[in-house]
Design a protein around this motif. Structure first.
Motif, PDB file in Angstrom:
ATOM      1  N   THR A 142       0.757  -1.216   0.028  1.00 13.29           N
ATOM      2  CA  THR A 142       0.083   0.007   0.012  1.00 13.29           C
ATOM      3  C   THR A 142       0.880   1.346  -0.077  1.00 13.29           C
ATOM      4  O   THR A 142       1.441   1.624   0.966  1.00 13.29           O
ATOM      5  CB  THR A 142      -0.905   0.083   1.235  1.00 13.29           C
ATOM      6  OG1 THR A 142      -0.268  -0.285   2.236  1.00 13.29           O
ATOM      7  CG2 THR A 142      -2.042  -1.169   0.950  1.00 13.29           C
ATOM      8  N   LEU A 143       1.091   1.640  -1.034  1.00 12.14           N
ATOM      9  CA  LEU A 143       1.975   2.920  -1.356  1.00 12.14           C
ATOM     10  C   LEU A 143       1.100   4.159  -0.834  1.00 12.14           C
ATOM     11  O   LEU A 143       0.425   4.714  -1.369  1.00 12.14           O
ATOM     12  CB  LEU A 143       2.330   3.003  -2.853  1.00 12.14           C
ATOM     13  CG  LEU A 143       3.123   4.457  -3.440  1.00 12.14           C
ATOM     14  CD1 LEU A 143       4.470   4.534  -2.394  1.00 12.14           C
ATOM     15  CD2 LEU A 143       3.346   4.690  -4.669  1.00 12.14           C
ATOM     16  N   ASN A 144       1.800   4.777   0.233  1.00 10.94           N
ATOM     17  CA  ASN A 144       1.196   6.222   0.732  1.00 10.94           C
ATOM     18  C   ASN A 144      -0.276   5.866   1.366  1.00 10.94           C
ATOM     19  O   ASN A 144      -1.002   6.941   1.545  1.00 10.94           O
ATOM     20  CB  ASN A 144       1.267   7.204  -0.272  1.00 10.94           C
ATOM     21  CG  ASN A 144       2.440   7.310  -0.817  1.00 10.94           C
ATOM     22  OD1 ASN A 144       3.470   7.394   0.292  1.00 10.94           O
ATOM     23  ND2 ASN A 144       2.819   8.038  -1.945  1.00 10.94           N
ATOM     24  N   TYR A 145      -0.535   4.825   1.902  1.00  9.06           N
ATOM     25  CA  TYR A 145      -1.853   4.703   2.693  1.00  9.06           C
ATOM     26  C   TYR A 145      -1.810   3.139   3.351  1.00  9.06           C
ATOM     27  O   TYR A 145      -0.704   2.517   3.257  1.00  9.06           O
ATOM     28  CB  TYR A 145      -3.103   4.480   1.834  1.00  9.06           C
ATOM     29  CG  TYR A 145      -3.120   3.318   0.570  1.00  9.06           C
ATOM     30  CD1 TYR A 145      -3.956   2.417   1.014  1.00  9.06           C
ATOM     31  CD2 TYR A 145      -2.301   3.320  -0.543  1.00  9.06           C
ATOM     32  CE1 TYR A 145      -3.981   1.372  -0.039  1.00  9.06           C
ATOM     33  CE2 TYR A 145      -2.581   2.215  -1.554  1.00  9.06           C
ATOM     34  CZ  TYR A 145      -3.150   1.236  -0.931  1.00  9.06           C
ATOM     35  OH  TYR A 145      -3.528   0.009  -1.961  1.00  9.06           O
ATOM     36  N   GLY A 146      -2.814   2.655   3.989  1.00  8.14           N
ATOM     37  CA  GLY A 146      -2.728   1.355   4.699  1.00  8.14           C
ATOM     38  C   GLY A 146      -2.716   1.653   6.184  1.00  8.14           C
ATOM     39  O   GLY A 146      -2.431   2.669   6.560  1.00  8.14           O
ATOM     40  N   PRO A 147      -3.050   0.600   6.989  1.00  9.50           N
ATOM     41  CA  PRO A 147      -2.897   0.801   8.388  1.00  9.50           C
ATOM     42  C   PRO A 147      -1.594   1.233   8.926  1.00  9.50           C
ATOM     43  O   PRO A 147      -0.519   0.658   8.615  1.00  9.50           O
ATOM     44  CB  PRO A 147      -3.258  -0.640   8.916  1.00  9.50           C
ATOM     45  CG  PRO A 147      -3.927  -1.272   7.638  1.00  9.50           C
ATOM     46  CD  PRO A 147      -3.547  -0.602   6.579  1.00  9.50           C
ATOM     47  N   THR A 148      -1.703   2.474   9.564  1.00  8.94           N
ATOM     48  CA  THR A 148      -0.127   2.924   9.984  1.00  8.94           C
ATOM     49  C   THR A 148       0.348   2.085  10.882  1.00  8.94           C
ATOM     50  O   THR A 148       1.490   1.906  10.842  1.00  8.94           O
ATOM     51  CB  THR A 148      -0.725   4.418  10.592  1.00  8.94           C
ATOM     52  OG1 THR A 148      -1.096   5.297   9.731  1.00  8.94           O
ATOM     53  CG2 THR A 148       0.840   4.987  10.999  1.00  8.94           C
ATOM     54  N   GLU A 149      -0.376   1.503  11.980  1.00  8.58           N
ATOM     55  CA  GLU A 149       0.464   0.559  12.645  1.00  8.58           C
ATOM     56  C   GLU A 149       1.248  -0.445  12.053  1.00  8.58           C
ATOM     57  O   GLU A 149       2.118  -1.158  12.728  1.00  8.58           O
ATOM     58  CB  GLU A 149      -0.658   0.028  13.644  1.00  8.58           C
ATOM     59  CG  GLU A 149      -1.504  -0.827  13.376  1.00  8.58           C
ATOM     60  CD  GLU A 149      -2.772   0.088  12.842  1.00  8.58           C
ATOM     61  OE1 GLU A 149      -4.079  -0.630  13.008  1.00  8.58           O
ATOM     62  OE2 GLU A 149      -2.757   1.233  12.494  1.00  8.58           O
ATOM     63  N   SER A 150       0.802  -0.849  10.822  1.00 11.41           N
ATOM     64  CA  SER A 150       1.374  -1.925  10.054  1.00 11.41           C
ATOM     65  C   SER A 150       2.848  -1.571   9.689  1.00 11.41           C
ATOM     66  O   SER A 150       3.646  -2.203   9.192  1.00 11.41           O
ATOM     67  CB  SER A 150       0.697  -2.612   9.106  1.00 11.41           C
ATOM     68  OG  SER A 150       0.461  -1.556   7.903  1.00 11.41           O
ATOM     69  N   VAL A 151       3.314  -0.137  10.002  1.00 10.01           N
ATOM     70  CA  VAL A 151       4.714  -0.053   9.740  1.00 10.01           C
ATOM     71  C   VAL A 151       5.604  -0.935  10.298  1.00 10.01           C
ATOM     72  O   VAL A 151       6.747  -1.186  10.230  1.00 10.01           O
ATOM     73  CB  VAL A 151       4.847   1.590  10.207  1.00 10.01           C
ATOM     74  CG1 VAL A 151       6.354   1.901  10.299  1.00 10.01           C
ATOM     75  CG2 VAL A 151       4.448   2.706   9.152  1.00 10.01           C
ATOM     76  N   ASP A 152       5.243  -1.394  11.777  1.00  9.67           N
ATOM     77  CA  ASP A 152       5.729  -2.314  12.493  1.00  9.67           C
ATOM     78  C   ASP A 152       5.597  -3.674  12.157  1.00  9.67           C
ATOM     79  O   ASP A 152       4.617  -4.216  12.127  1.00  9.67           O
ATOM     80  CB  ASP A 152       5.250  -2.283  13.993  1.00  9.67           C
ATOM     81  CG  ASP A 152       6.081  -2.978  15.060  1.00  9.67           C
ATOM     82  OD1 ASP A 152       6.760  -3.729  14.686  1.00  9.67           O
ATOM     83  OD2 ASP A 152       5.681  -2.964  16.185  1.00  9.67           O
ATOM     84  N   GLY A 153       6.526  -3.913  11.158  1.00 11.99           N
ATOM     85  CA  GLY A 153       6.533  -5.270  10.652  1.00 11.99           C
ATOM     86  C   GLY A 153       6.687  -6.352  11.607  1.00 11.99           C
ATOM     87  O   GLY A 153       6.462  -7.670  11.152  1.00 11.99           O
ATOM     88  N   ARG A 154       7.285  -6.275  12.792  1.00 10.17           N
ATOM     89  CA  ARG A 154       7.217  -7.623  13.697  1.00 10.17           C
ATOM     90  C   ARG A 154       5.891  -7.804  14.082  1.00 10.17           C
ATOM     91  O   ARG A 154       5.655  -9.171  14.458  1.00 10.17           O
ATOM     92  CB  ARG A 154       7.876  -7.082  15.140  1.00 10.17           C
ATOM     93  CG  ARG A 154       9.311  -6.468  14.824  1.00 10.17           C
ATOM     94  CD  ARG A 154       9.871  -5.653  15.948  1.00 10.17           C
ATOM     95  NE  ARG A 154       8.777  -4.851  16.500  1.00 10.17           N
ATOM     96  CZ  ARG A 154       8.850  -4.333  17.808  1.00 10.17           C
ATOM     97  NH1 ARG A 154       9.545  -4.750  18.713  1.00 10.17           N
ATOM     98  NH2 ARG A 154       7.771  -3.292  18.094  1.00 10.17           N
ATOM     99  N   VAL A 155       4.873  -6.959  13.994  1.00 13.11           N
ATOM    100  CA  VAL A 155       3.535  -7.447  14.481  1.00 13.11           C
ATOM    101  C   VAL A 155       2.638  -7.826  13.030  1.00 13.11           C
ATOM    102  O   VAL A 155       1.682  -8.579  12.932  1.00 13.11           O
ATOM    103  CB  VAL A 155       2.794  -6.361  15.166  1.00 13.11           C
ATOM    104  CG1 VAL A 155       1.284  -6.770  15.595  1.00 13.11           C
ATOM    105  CG2 VAL A 155       3.400  -6.254  16.565  1.00 13.11           C
TER     106      VAL A 155
END
Length: 451
Positions: free
Chosen positions: A136-149
């Motif tokens: 998701t380029l420039n959108y999507g659930p922000t918390e998923s920046v944390d790829g550990r989760v």
């Protein structure tokens, strides 16, 4: 819901297999032999947001066509694709996902573009269970920046938190420094949806940190009438308006702002309010409007010459309107396609030059490193930012530029502006940790391993 572009599937497969096809398909056993990689496209060519989507698909498809014609695909693996119409809606998006997730004619799905923030959020758990990464380029659930989760969700380049921060940092730059933010009134006029509300948390934190007044005003979907909202803005008399629009909402906002006398050069649009399609319908009053972008307009990049040679001049372009060549959304399609295909190329480096599946595509994304040197080889220096992802960082960028409409074209008016990552990252990690606790997820280690 329908599939289209069967002729593109047919021609790509024919070029590799060299046999006759029926109804645009290849036999399952032939797909691996032919080395074709299936990329499903969840599109919206109809509905309220079609004017935005159509040039995006053109950029993506033109880049795929270029790779097939000029480079023989990705390391000899030809790209094949078809479309499934979602109208940007969740129900149709989920239907499309179920139809495409198993791949096609023997070729797996390596990476999926939801091309809709609501669809991306609705697919979060499904795609994880199916081990299909969502790009998701420039959108999507922000918390998923944390790829550990969130190992299978990739909000690359600019999360919504970073978007809000870069907008505020631009205002700080033109105001004379972050200390000058204190006392300013900044209205966020937002699409009244989870997408539009995504920047409320970071803006509240930024307002507390820098001392500006954070005023939030929603606009009901799709935003055809904003008389009441702009009457309120006229009463508030803010210093700036951060416009987090989408589709018709943006030109309506610009025209209504002009009617109430608000200076358009103090409106800064978000990443999805930054296209030619957003300002042309506003007419002359759009001159001076500002917006955030990570893919500036223009058709003078070296990649454009390659596209002209192998795609445009040969009549193979998916563009219906030649004026859209080099537009913001066409270029966003190019950047989207570059990131996806470079992730496949990265995965091939580990797993072999063959069609890649979802688990392998996920590895390719987490080890993606698009350097300045690689951008030069592609011909995309200045068109796309460098991008380095990791198992713990699925954004990788957190930077944007600001462009300004001069009445005929966009001009870039800033250098790359970084977000306040050190300030925002702890909030994102906290949000991801809360999700992990709620869902009973044990986060991976920073290197992607599990205990």
């Amino acid at each position: 819901m329908k599939f289209s572009l069967k002729s593109l599937w047919r021609s790509a497969a024919l070029a590799v297999v060299g046999v006759g096809l029926a109804f645009g398909t290849v036999a399952p056993a032939a797909a691996e032999d032919a080395k074709v990689q299936y990329i499903p496209l969840l599109t919206y060519r109809v509905g309220a947001y079609a004017s935005s989507g159509i040039p995006i698909w053109a950029g993506i498809i033109d880049y795929f066509t270029y790779l097939n014609k000029a480079e023989g695909g990705i390391n000899g693996v030809k790209l094949v694709w078809d479309e499934c119409e979602t109208e940007w809606g969740v129900e149709k998006g989920l239907e499309c996902y179920e139809r495409v997730k198993h791949g096609k004619d023997g070729s797996p799905v390596p990476i999926l573009w939801p091309h809709s923030d609501p669809i991306a959020k609705a697919l979060l758990e499904k795609a994880t269970a199916d081990k299909i990464p969502l790009l998701t380029l420039n959108y999507g659930p922000t918390e998923s920046v944390d790829g550990r989760v969130f190992p299978y969700s990739f909000p690359v380049v600019l999360s919504f938190y970073s978007e809000a921060s870069t907008a505020i940092n631009y205002i700080a730059q033109v105001s004379g420094g972050k200390d000058k933010l204190k006392g300013l009134k900044i209205v966020t006029l937002y699409h009244d949806s989870p997408y539009g509300k995504e920047t409320q948390t970071p803006l509240a934190l930024l307002a507390k940190t820098y001392g500006f007044e954070d005023i939030q005003i929603p606009v009901p979907h799709p935003g055809n009438d904003q008389t009441a909202e702009w009457a309120r803005i006229r009463q508030i008399k803010p210093d700036w308006v951060f416009l987090r629009g989408w589709g018709v909402m943006t030109p309506v906002a610009i025209k209504t702002a002009a009617k109430v006398g608000f200076p358009v050069n103090h409106i800064i649009g978000g990443i999805w309010s930054s296209s030619e399609e957003d300002v042309r319908p506003a007419g002359a009053v759009g001159k001076g409007y500002l917006a955030i972008t990570t893919y500036p307009a223009g058709s003078n990049f070296p990649l454009d010459e390659k596209l002209k040679k192998y795609v445009i001049d040969k009549g193979l372009s998916n563009l219906k309107d030649p004026k859209s060549f080099g537009s913001v959304y066409y270029n966003s399609g190019l950047v989207d396609a570059i990131i996806l295909t470079e992730a496949i190329r990265t995965a091939q480096g580990k797993f072999g030059n063959r069609p890649i599946n979802g688990e392998e595509g996920q590895w390719g994304l987490e080890h993606l490193d698009i350097t300045e040197k690689r951008l030069a080889e592609i011909g995309a220096v200045g068109l796309a930012p460098t991008l380095k992802l990791s198992p713990s960082d699925h954004e990788g960028g957190g930077i944007a530029r600001v462009i300004q409409w001069d009445g005929e074209k966009w001009n870039t008016v800033s250098d790359w502006i970084p977000a306040d990552t050190d300030l925002l990252r702890p909030v994102i990690l906290e949000k991801a940790a809360a999700y992990a606790k709620e869902k009973g997820i044990t986060p991976r280690n920073a290197d992607g391993t599990t205990n």
